[in-house]
Design a protein around this motif. Structure first.
Motif, mmCIF file in Angstrom:
data_model
loop_
_atom_site.group_PDB
_atom_site.id
_atom_site.type_symbol
_atom_site.label_atom_id
_atom_site.label_comp_id
_atom_site.label_asym_id
_atom_site.label_seq_id
_atom_site.Cartn_x
_atom_site.Cartn_y
_atom_site.Cartn_z
ATOM 1 N N LYS A 126 30.397 48.666 47.177
ATOM 2 C CA LYS A 126 29.067 48.147 46.820
ATOM 3 C C LYS A 126 28.787 48.358 45.339
ATOM 4 O O LYS A 126 28.273 47.471 44.664
ATOM 5 C CB LYS A 126 27.985 48.842 47.651
ATOM 6 C CG LYS A 126 27.809 48.285 49.026
ATOM 7 C CD LYS A 126 26.646 48.979 49.724
ATOM 8 C CE LYS A 126 26.397 48.419 51.096
ATOM 9 N NZ LYS A 126 25.285 49.069 51.794
ATOM 10 N N ARG A 127 29.133 49.533 44.829
ATOM 11 C CA ARG A 127 28.889 49.830 43.412
ATOM 12 C C ARG A 127 29.688 48.893 42.508
ATOM 13 O O ARG A 127 29.177 48.351 41.535
ATOM 14 C CB ARG A 127 29.251 51.290 43.124
ATOM 15 C CG ARG A 127 29.063 51.701 41.697
ATOM 16 C CD ARG A 127 27.592 51.713 41.302
ATOM 17 N NE ARG A 127 27.482 52.159 39.924
ATOM 18 C CZ ARG A 127 26.743 51.557 39.016
ATOM 19 N NH1 ARG A 127 26.016 50.517 39.330
ATOM 20 N NH2 ARG A 127 26.716 52.022 37.785
ATOM 21 N N ALA A 128 30.948 48.698 42.840
ATOM 22 C CA ALA A 128 31.786 47.803 42.042
ATOM 23 C C ALA A 128 31.257 46.372 42.101
ATOM 24 O O ALA A 128 31.231 45.670 41.077
ATOM 25 C CB ALA A 128 33.227 47.860 42.530
ATOM 26 N N ALA A 129 30.836 45.924 43.267
ATOM 27 C CA ALA A 129 30.284 44.569 43.410
ATOM 28 C C ALA A 129 29.023 44.421 42.561
ATOM 29 O O ALA A 129 28.838 43.408 41.881
ATOM 30 C CB ALA A 129 29.988 44.278 44.883
ATOM 31 N N GLU A 130 28.173 45.432 42.593
ATOM 32 C CA GLU A 130 26.949 45.401 41.769
ATOM 33 C C GLU A 130 27.292 45.307 40.288
ATOM 34 O O GLU A 130 26.661 44.558 39.541
ATOM 35 C CB GLU A 130 26.118 46.663 42.017
ATOM 36 C CG GLU A 130 25.438 46.699 43.362
ATOM 37 C CD GLU A 130 24.803 48.064 43.650
ATOM 38 O OE1 GLU A 130 24.871 48.981 42.780
ATOM 39 O OE2 GLU A 130 24.256 48.218 44.757
ATOM 40 N N LEU A 131 28.282 46.074 39.859
ATOM 41 C CA LEU A 131 28.672 46.066 38.449
ATOM 42 C C LEU A 131 29.161 44.688 38.002
ATOM 43 O O LEU A 131 29.005 44.317 36.837
ATOM 44 C CB LEU A 131 29.754 47.112 38.178
ATOM 45 C CG LEU A 131 29.284 48.567 38.245
ATOM 46 C CD1 LEU A 131 30.470 49.507 38.196
ATOM 47 C CD2 LEU A 131 28.307 48.857 37.109
ATOM 48 N N GLN A 132 29.753 43.938 38.928
ATOM 49 C CA GLN A 132 30.230 42.591 38.595
ATOM 50 C C GLN A 132 29.202 41.519 38.924
ATOM 51 O O GLN A 132 29.453 40.342 38.713
ATOM 52 C CB GLN A 132 31.538 42.290 39.329
ATOM 53 C CG GLN A 132 32.709 43.066 38.781
ATOM 54 C CD GLN A 132 34.027 42.582 39.330
ATOM 55 O OE1 GLN A 132 34.097 41.736 40.215
ATOM 56 N NE2 GLN A 132 35.114 43.105 38.790
ATOM 57 N N ASP A 164 31.822 38.533 48.266
ATOM 58 C CA ASP A 164 32.526 37.869 47.165
ATOM 59 C C ASP A 164 33.462 38.836 46.445
ATOM 60 O O ASP A 164 34.578 38.479 46.078
ATOM 61 C CB ASP A 164 31.540 37.289 46.153
ATOM 62 C CG ASP A 164 30.911 36.005 46.617
ATOM 63 O OD1 ASP A 164 31.401 35.406 47.598
ATOM 64 O OD2 ASP A 164 29.910 35.588 45.990
ATOM 65 N N PHE A 165 32.991 40.070 46.239
ATOM 66 C CA PHE A 165 33.820 41.058 45.561
ATOM 67 C C PHE A 165 35.087 41.359 46.354
ATOM 68 O O PHE A 165 36.186 41.377 45.799
ATOM 69 C CB PHE A 165 33.032 42.353 45.335
ATOM 70 C CG PHE A 165 33.853 43.427 44.680
ATOM 71 C CD1 PHE A 165 34.012 43.444 43.308
ATOM 72 C CD2 PHE A 165 34.485 44.403 45.440
ATOM 73 C CE1 PHE A 165 34.797 44.419 42.694
ATOM 74 C CE2 PHE A 165 35.264 45.376 44.841
ATOM 75 C CZ PHE A 165 35.416 45.384 43.470
#
Length: 95
Positions: free
Chosen positions: A25-31, A37-38
């Motif tokens: 979730k954190r990585a997806a938010e950062l992108q 989608d991530f």
């Protein structure tokens, strides 16, 4: 990366630990992406990289030199190879 207008008709499910989900979730938010989608983009990227890595043969410098030397100066055919070539020639003639 997949175009956003691609029609998606196949579903993929996975069980994740809460810790893994937090990281995703954190990585997806950062992108700026949804988790879905991530995950799709990450899976597609690593799948493509895996396919590319397995389709390339990597040789050490010594092995490269040996390979080229054998191409330029091939060894004499062994008796077994000569018999196989003869058997192949006879098989082809009979067809």
């Amino acid at each position: 990366m997949m175009p956003r207008d691609t029609i998606r008709s196949t579903r993929l499910e996975a069980r994740l630990s809460p810790e893994v989900m937090v990281v995703i979730k954190r990585a997806a938010e950062l992108q700026g992406r949804s988790v879905s989608d991530f995950v799709v983009a990450a899976a597609q990227e690593i799948a493509q990289r895996t396919i590319e890595e397995t389709s390339v043969i990597r040789l050490s410098l010594e092995d490269q030199r040996r390979f080229v030397d054998l191409l330029i100066n091939p060894p004499e055919p062994s008796p077994a190879l000569q018999r196989a070539a003869q058997a192949h020639a006879e098989l082809i003639k009979s067809q």
